[in-house]
Design a protein around this motif. Structure first.
Motif, PDB file in Angstrom:
ATOM      1  N   THR A  71       3.431   8.060  -6.593  1.00 30.83           N
ATOM      2  CA  THR A  71       2.709   8.720  -5.507  1.00 30.83           C
ATOM      3  C   THR A  71       1.860   7.747  -4.699  1.00 30.83           C
ATOM      4  O   THR A  71       1.638   7.961  -3.500  1.00 30.83           O
ATOM      5  CB  THR A  71       1.809   9.841  -6.073  1.00 30.83           C
ATOM      6  OG1 THR A  71       0.944   9.293  -7.069  1.00 30.83           O
ATOM      7  CG2 THR A  71       2.642  10.946  -6.686  1.00 30.83           C
ATOM      8  N   ASP A  72       1.389   6.666  -5.317  1.00 25.51           N
ATOM      9  CA  ASP A  72       0.574   5.692  -4.580  1.00 25.51           C
ATOM     10  C   ASP A  72       1.373   4.937  -3.528  1.00 25.51           C
ATOM     11  O   ASP A  72       0.786   4.307  -2.638  1.00 25.51           O
ATOM     12  CB  ASP A  72      -0.046   4.675  -5.544  1.00 25.51           C
ATOM     13  CG  ASP A  72      -1.163   5.272  -6.380  1.00 25.51           C
ATOM     14  OD1 ASP A  72      -1.650   6.369  -6.019  1.00 25.51           O
ATOM     15  OD2 ASP A  72      -1.541   4.664  -7.395  1.00 25.51           O
ATOM     16  N   ASN A  73       2.691   4.978  -3.632  1.00 21.64           N
ATOM     17  CA  ASN A  73       3.536   4.208  -2.719  1.00 21.64           C
ATOM     18  C   ASN A  73       4.437   5.103  -1.873  1.00 21.64           C
ATOM     19  O   ASN A  73       5.513   4.676  -1.449  1.00 21.64           O
ATOM     20  CB  ASN A  73       4.371   3.196  -3.513  1.00 21.64           C
ATOM     21  CG  ASN A  73       3.506   2.161  -4.200  1.00 21.64           C
ATOM     22  OD1 ASN A  73       2.599   1.606  -3.588  1.00 21.64           O
ATOM     23  ND2 ASN A  73       3.754   1.918  -5.479  1.00 21.64           N
ATOM     24  N   GLU A  74       3.994   6.319  -1.615  1.00 18.45           N
ATOM     25  CA  GLU A  74       4.772   7.197  -0.750  1.00 18.45           C
ATOM     26  C   GLU A  74       4.792   6.660   0.677  1.00 18.45           C
ATOM     27  O   GLU A  74       3.886   5.962   1.107  1.00 18.45           O
ATOM     28  CB  GLU A  74       4.174   8.606  -0.777  1.00 18.45           C
ATOM     29  CG  GLU A  74       4.366   9.282  -2.132  1.00 18.45           C
ATOM     30  CD  GLU A  74       3.565  10.565  -2.279  1.00 18.45           C
ATOM     31  OE1 GLU A  74       2.663  10.796  -1.440  1.00 18.45           O
ATOM     32  OE2 GLU A  74       3.824  11.309  -3.238  1.00 18.45           O
ATOM     33  N   ASN A  75       5.871   6.957   1.386  1.00 23.04           N
ATOM     34  CA  ASN A  75       6.024   6.541   2.785  1.00 23.04           C
ATOM     35  C   ASN A  75       5.869   5.030   2.931  1.00 23.04           C
ATOM     36  O   ASN A  75       5.240   4.536   3.870  1.00 23.04           O
ATOM     37  CB  ASN A  75       5.011   7.282   3.673  1.00 23.04           C
ATOM     38  CG  ASN A  75       5.155   8.782   3.580  1.00 23.04           C
ATOM     39  OD1 ASN A  75       6.245   9.322   3.748  1.00 23.04           O
ATOM     40  ND2 ASN A  75       4.071   9.479   3.287  1.00 23.04           N
TER      41      ASN A  75
END
Length: 493
Positions: free
Chosen positions: A262-266
């Protein structure tokens, strides 16, 4: 909440607006929240704010139950040799019918998948039919219409892969005579998908500011267009569209496993993600169950344990390929994020790509509700480019694009994953197909890849797959009945 979620919060907060524009049932009780201050339909479609709400509702619908949970797992994943049901043996045993190709036309997940995609199409058509008449900024209006055309194309892409010929509805019905329409030949459906994506790519921006991160871009429209062309073996088009995407600045995220957290979404590799989020105090909007249904079973913060990797998939990875550990959570190990996985449990392995660290669980909310769903990654674009280049006789380009994917996986370790060097067209094609499988495993592509490659009988035959039948799933019987048999069934069902 990070800035990148600002647009997302508006979209998710309006998820219940869907009830205004389409009548549809919900599968989970937490969705049964009455919409607040829903305007009557006769007063809607008047302002730019109405357009904004409608487009955001169309986005929010993308992570609804029938779009990302049981039905897609059944229709888009269970038939492959990468995945099997998982969970406990007696939980949702009907999913096994997809693994053995014995699912009938009355199977509920088939009906859910069909209705879920047509709900998406209905939402898109309402925007496309009503927003043009709204007096508002012309550039914003055109962008909204382009975004929604992509969403409609994506829904039809999923339908035509799964069922072949499907009813093509590009406008809202004007009277009762237009409700029941027959199935449209798949060639025409593909043409409509491509037309929507052509229109979208001509308008959509290459990127957005932080407040709108996650909206559909030009790169997403071009990449989905390449994928649509690939399923039709239109290799010159695949090469054209992937070359365009490759010029837009996307790069492979350095760490294969970390790109799914989730920390590296998009991130720099993301071409199209379905946006999801935990929104404190709003369980109705924090409703994605993508991670929950696939999470590690039997632990707080895990999930239900469905759609688990197979040993067949494990065996496909080359020795030392770190993508194996970045794709599969094995029993008796500890995740890279520090979660110990007990050595004993219902399943020997789980899908790492849908995993959210257990510490991020919020009591009273779906496990992993904040996990974005990666639909198209730049690695997929590179592999489509490699396959198209090889089919067009350009082995040099094919090897270059293929090597970029392998080099990222290799991560500087020269002792593993040697560069592919063959220029033989058949051997290189096999190498690219292998790379697609290990790179995109558990991302809902493998089953349809094998079908389009003409290898269904060879690969899935031992599971019960039959030629001239299982290239597609059956049309839901309830849809045939409701249409007064205007709809017809696929052969063999």
């Amino acid at each position: 909440m990070k800035n990148r979620k600002n647009y997302l919060q508006r979209a998710l907060g309006l998820s219940l607006f869907v009830s205004l524009v389409v009548a549809a049932g919900c599968k989970k009780s937490f969705l049964d929240v009455p919409p607040q201050a829903t305007p009557p339909a006769v007063t809607f479609w008047k302002t730019a704010g109405d357009a904004d709400k409608a487009v955001n509702a169309t986005y929010a619908n993308l992570h609804e139950w029938t779009n990302i949970a049981f039905a897609p797992i059944a229709v888009e994943s269970m038939g492959s040799d990468d995945a099997e049901k998982g969970s406990s043996p007696d939980d949702a045993s009907f999913m096994n019918d997809f693994d053995t190709f014995t699912a009938s036309s009355t199977e509920g997940q088939i009906a859910d998948f069909w209705s879920g995609e047509y709900k998406t199409i209905n939402l898109a058509n309402q925007v496309l039919d009503n927003v043009p008449a709204i007096s508002m900024d012309g550039n914003l209006k055109n962008r909204y219409l382009a975004e929604v055309k992509f969403i409609r194309a994506y829904a039809y892409f999923r339908l035509v892969r799964a069922f072949g010929d499907v009813p093509l509805r590009l406008h809202l019905p004007k009277d009762a005579s237009q409700y029941n329409i027959p199935r449209t030949p798949k060639a025409q459906v593909w043409a409509a998908i491509e037309a929507d994506l052509t229109d979208a790519a001509a308008v959509l921006p290459q990127s957005y500011d932080a407040n709108n991160l996650g909206r559909i871009t030009k790169g997403a429209a071009l990449a989905l267009h390449a994928k649509a062309a690939m399923y039709q073996a239109k290799w010159a088009d695949v090469l054209n569209y992937t070359n365009q995407v490759m010029s837009l600045g996307y790069t492979l995220f350095p760490n294969f496993e970390k790109q799914f957290r989730t920390d590296n979404e998009n991130n720099s590799e993301s071409v199209f993600e379905i946006q999801c989020a935990f929104i404190d105090g709003n369980g109705g909007a924090s409703n994605s169950q993508y991670s929950q249904v696939q999470g590690v079973r039997g632990v707080t913060g895990g999930g239900w344990g469905f759609n688990v990797p197979t040993q067949n998939l494990v065996n496909e990875f080359e020795t030392g390929d770190p993508r194996k550990e970045g794709t599969i959570i094995f029993r008796g190990t500890t995740t890279a994020e520090g979660d110990p996985i007990a050595a004993v449990g219902d399943n020997p392995m789980y899908n790492y790509k849908s995993y959210v660290p257990f510490s991020q669980f919020h009591n009273g909310y779906n496990e992993g509700c904040q996990q974005n769903i990666r639909v198209i990654r730049f690695a997929d674009v590179l592999l489509m480019n490699a396959e198209a280049a090889n089919e067009q006789g350009n082995a040099t380009l094919a090897l270059t694009s293929l090597e970029k994917v392998r080099a990222r996986a290799r991560n500087g370790n020269a002792a593993i994953l040697p560069a592919v060097s063959t220029t033989d067209k058949v051997a290189l094609r096999t190498a690219i197909w292998h790379e697609r499988r290990v790179e995109l495993a558990m991302e809902f592509d493998r089953y349809f890849d094998v079908i389009r490659q003409g290898r269904g009988a060879a690969v899935f035959g031992p599971k019960g797959w039959k030629a001239n039948k299982n290239e597609v799933w059956p049309v839901p019987q309830n849809e045939i009945d409701l249409s007064a048999r205007t709809l017809t069934q696929n052969p063999g069902y």
